[in-house]
Design a protein around this motif. Sequence first.
Motif, PDB file in Angstrom:
ATOM      1  N   THR A   1     -51.498 -31.672  16.174  1.00  0.00           N
ATOM      2  CA  THR A   1     -52.311 -32.743  15.725  1.00  0.00           C
ATOM      3  C   THR A   1     -53.413 -32.747  16.621  1.00  0.00           C
ATOM      4  O   THR A   1     -54.490 -33.384  16.234  1.00  0.00           O
ATOM      5  CB  THR A   1     -51.740 -34.111  15.464  1.00  0.00           C
ATOM      6  OG1 THR A   1     -51.211 -34.508  16.986  1.00  0.00           O
ATOM      7  CG2 THR A   1     -50.536 -34.238  14.798  1.00  0.00           C
ATOM      8  N   ASP A   2     -53.661 -31.890  17.516  1.00  0.00           N
ATOM      9  CA  ASP A   2     -54.742 -32.049  18.397  1.00  0.00           C
ATOM     10  C   ASP A   2     -55.842 -31.317  17.676  1.00  0.00           C
ATOM     11  O   ASP A   2     -55.748 -30.169  17.051  1.00  0.00           O
ATOM     12  CB  ASP A   2     -54.571 -30.816  19.805  1.00  0.00           C
ATOM     13  CG  ASP A   2     -55.647 -30.833  20.717  1.00  0.00           C
ATOM     14  OD1 ASP A   2     -56.766 -31.391  20.223  1.00  0.00           O
ATOM     15  OD2 ASP A   2     -55.326 -30.018  21.620  1.00  0.00           O
ATOM     16  N   THR A   3     -57.195 -31.825  17.755  1.00  0.00           N
ATOM     17  CA  THR A   3     -58.207 -31.624  16.765  1.00  0.00           C
ATOM     18  C   THR A   3     -59.170 -30.384  17.546  1.00  0.00           C
ATOM     19  O   THR A   3     -60.050 -30.197  16.736  1.00  0.00           O
ATOM     20  CB  THR A   3     -58.924 -32.760  16.510  1.00  0.00           C
ATOM     21  OG1 THR A   3     -59.486 -33.394  17.702  1.00  0.00           O
ATOM     22  CG2 THR A   3     -58.273 -33.753  15.783  1.00  0.00           C
ATOM     23  N   GLY A   4     -58.797 -29.929  18.525  1.00  0.00           N
ATOM     24  CA  GLY A   4     -59.483 -28.961  19.176  1.00  0.00           C
ATOM     25  C   GLY A   4     -59.090 -27.522  18.381  1.00  0.00           C
ATOM     26  O   GLY A   4     -58.402 -27.446  17.434  1.00  0.00           O
ATOM     27  N   VAL A   5     -59.400 -26.598  19.088  1.00  0.00           N
ATOM     28  CA  VAL A   5     -59.528 -25.002  18.490  1.00  0.00           C
ATOM     29  C   VAL A   5     -57.918 -24.940  18.595  1.00  0.00           C
ATOM     30  O   VAL A   5     -57.228 -25.092  19.532  1.00  0.00           O
ATOM     31  CB  VAL A   5     -60.097 -24.284  19.235  1.00  0.00           C
ATOM     32  CG1 VAL A   5     -59.962 -22.739  18.597  1.00  0.00           C
ATOM     33  CG2 VAL A   5     -61.717 -24.589  19.145  1.00  0.00           C
ATOM     34  N   PHE A   6     -57.338 -24.255  17.319  1.00  0.00           N
ATOM     35  CA  PHE A   6     -55.854 -23.915  17.348  1.00  0.00           C
ATOM     36  C   PHE A   6     -55.716 -22.357  17.219  1.00  0.00           C
ATOM     37  O   PHE A   6     -56.428 -21.906  16.486  1.00  0.00           O
ATOM     38  CB  PHE A   6     -55.132 -24.496  15.998  1.00  0.00           C
ATOM     39  CG  PHE A   6     -53.701 -24.290  15.981  1.00  0.00           C
ATOM     40  CD1 PHE A   6     -53.018 -25.255  16.858  1.00  0.00           C
ATOM     41  CD2 PHE A   6     -53.153 -23.231  15.478  1.00  0.00           C
ATOM     42  CE1 PHE A   6     -51.729 -25.055  16.600  1.00  0.00           C
ATOM     43  CE2 PHE A   6     -51.817 -23.074  15.406  1.00  0.00           C
ATOM     44  CZ  PHE A   6     -51.175 -23.810  16.153  1.00  0.00           C
ATOM     45  N   GLY A   7     -55.345 -21.763  18.139  1.00  0.00           N
ATOM     46  CA  GLY A   7     -55.017 -20.352  18.171  1.00  0.00           C
ATOM     47  C   GLY A   7     -53.697 -19.980  18.489  1.00  0.00           C
ATOM     48  O   GLY A   7     -52.609 -20.573  18.454  1.00  0.00           O
ATOM     49  N   LYS A   8     -53.677 -18.765  18.786  1.00  0.00           N
ATOM     50  CA  LYS A   8     -52.444 -18.255  19.184  1.00  0.00           C
ATOM     51  C   LYS A   8     -51.600 -18.739  20.407  1.00  0.00           C
ATOM     52  O   LYS A   8     -50.498 -19.007  20.223  1.00  0.00           O
ATOM     53  CB  LYS A   8     -52.361 -16.611  19.695  1.00  0.00           C
ATOM     54  CG  LYS A   8     -51.316 -15.691  19.966  1.00  0.00           C
ATOM     55  CD  LYS A   8     -51.516 -14.416  20.361  1.00  0.00           C
ATOM     56  CE  LYS A   8     -50.664 -13.541  20.931  1.00  0.00           C
ATOM     57  NZ  LYS A   8     -50.873 -12.252  21.401  1.00  0.00           N
ATOM     58  N   ALA A   9     -52.268 -19.547  21.542  1.00  0.00           N
ATOM     59  CA  ALA A   9     -51.852 -19.985  22.697  1.00  0.00           C
ATOM     60  C   ALA A   9     -51.109 -21.373  22.145  1.00  0.00           C
ATOM     61  O   ALA A   9     -50.069 -21.491  22.335  1.00  0.00           O
ATOM     62  CB  ALA A   9     -52.657 -20.089  23.677  1.00  0.00           C
ATOM     63  N   GLN A  10     -51.755 -21.936  21.303  1.00  0.00           N
ATOM     64  CA  GLN A  10     -51.245 -23.359  20.695  1.00  0.00           C
ATOM     65  C   GLN A  10     -50.041 -23.092  19.953  1.00  0.00           C
ATOM     66  O   GLN A  10     -48.966 -23.893  19.671  1.00  0.00           O
ATOM     67  CB  GLN A  10     -52.265 -24.030  19.916  1.00  0.00           C
ATOM     68  CG  GLN A  10     -53.306 -24.668  20.722  1.00  0.00           C
ATOM     69  CD  GLN A  10     -54.359 -23.627  21.539  1.00  0.00           C
ATOM     70  OE1 GLN A  10     -54.366 -22.509  20.522  1.00  0.00           O
ATOM     71  NE2 GLN A  10     -54.768 -23.702  22.342  1.00  0.00           N
ATOM     72  N   ALA A  11     -49.959 -21.849  18.908  1.00  0.00           N
ATOM     73  CA  ALA A  11     -48.903 -21.512  17.894  1.00  0.00           C
ATOM     74  C   ALA A  11     -47.578 -21.236  18.894  1.00  0.00           C
ATOM     75  O   ALA A  11     -46.528 -21.674  18.581  1.00  0.00           O
ATOM     76  CB  ALA A  11     -49.139 -20.313  17.281  1.00  0.00           C
ATOM     77  N   VAL A  12     -47.785 -20.452  20.089  1.00  0.00           N
ATOM     78  CA  VAL A  12     -46.688 -20.064  20.999  1.00  0.00           C
ATOM     79  C   VAL A  12     -46.152 -21.520  21.436  1.00  0.00           C
ATOM     80  O   VAL A  12     -44.812 -21.680  21.725  1.00  0.00           O
ATOM     81  CB  VAL A  12     -47.337 -19.127  21.922  1.00  0.00           C
ATOM     82  CG1 VAL A  12     -46.198 -19.039  23.203  1.00  0.00           C
ATOM     83  CG2 VAL A  12     -47.594 -17.702  21.605  1.00  0.00           C
TER      84      VAL A  12
END
Length: 110
Positions: free
Chosen positions: A64-75
């Motif tokens: 739910t973080d509205t920042g950029v979502f990338g590979k690190a967040q998925a991990v």
Amino acid sequence: MLIDYCQRYQDIYPFELLDRPLLFLRSSALSGVTFRDVQDDLAVAAGEYCSSLNEVAEALLVLTDTGVFGKAQAVKVINHILEAYSCNETVEEFLNREIAYLSGELSALV
């Protein structure tokens, strides 16, 4: 896919505190419930005593973080859910099963 992965954990080890946030995130159709309400619910769940609840809530907070979502967040999300499983099952019981599930989900995306 990652919201569904969190829901999968919730289906096996349900927490009432996560019902509303997951329903909102999966459908965005809860009357009178805002995105901020969901984040507040998750913050409460992340601060509860039960470690596995904390882990799933933290995973959903990443989502739910509205920042950029990338590979690190998925991990991070996947790691939180695996940590939640480790609170209820041994590594031998869940790790291969979860890797197979995630591999299948990722294969379906490509």
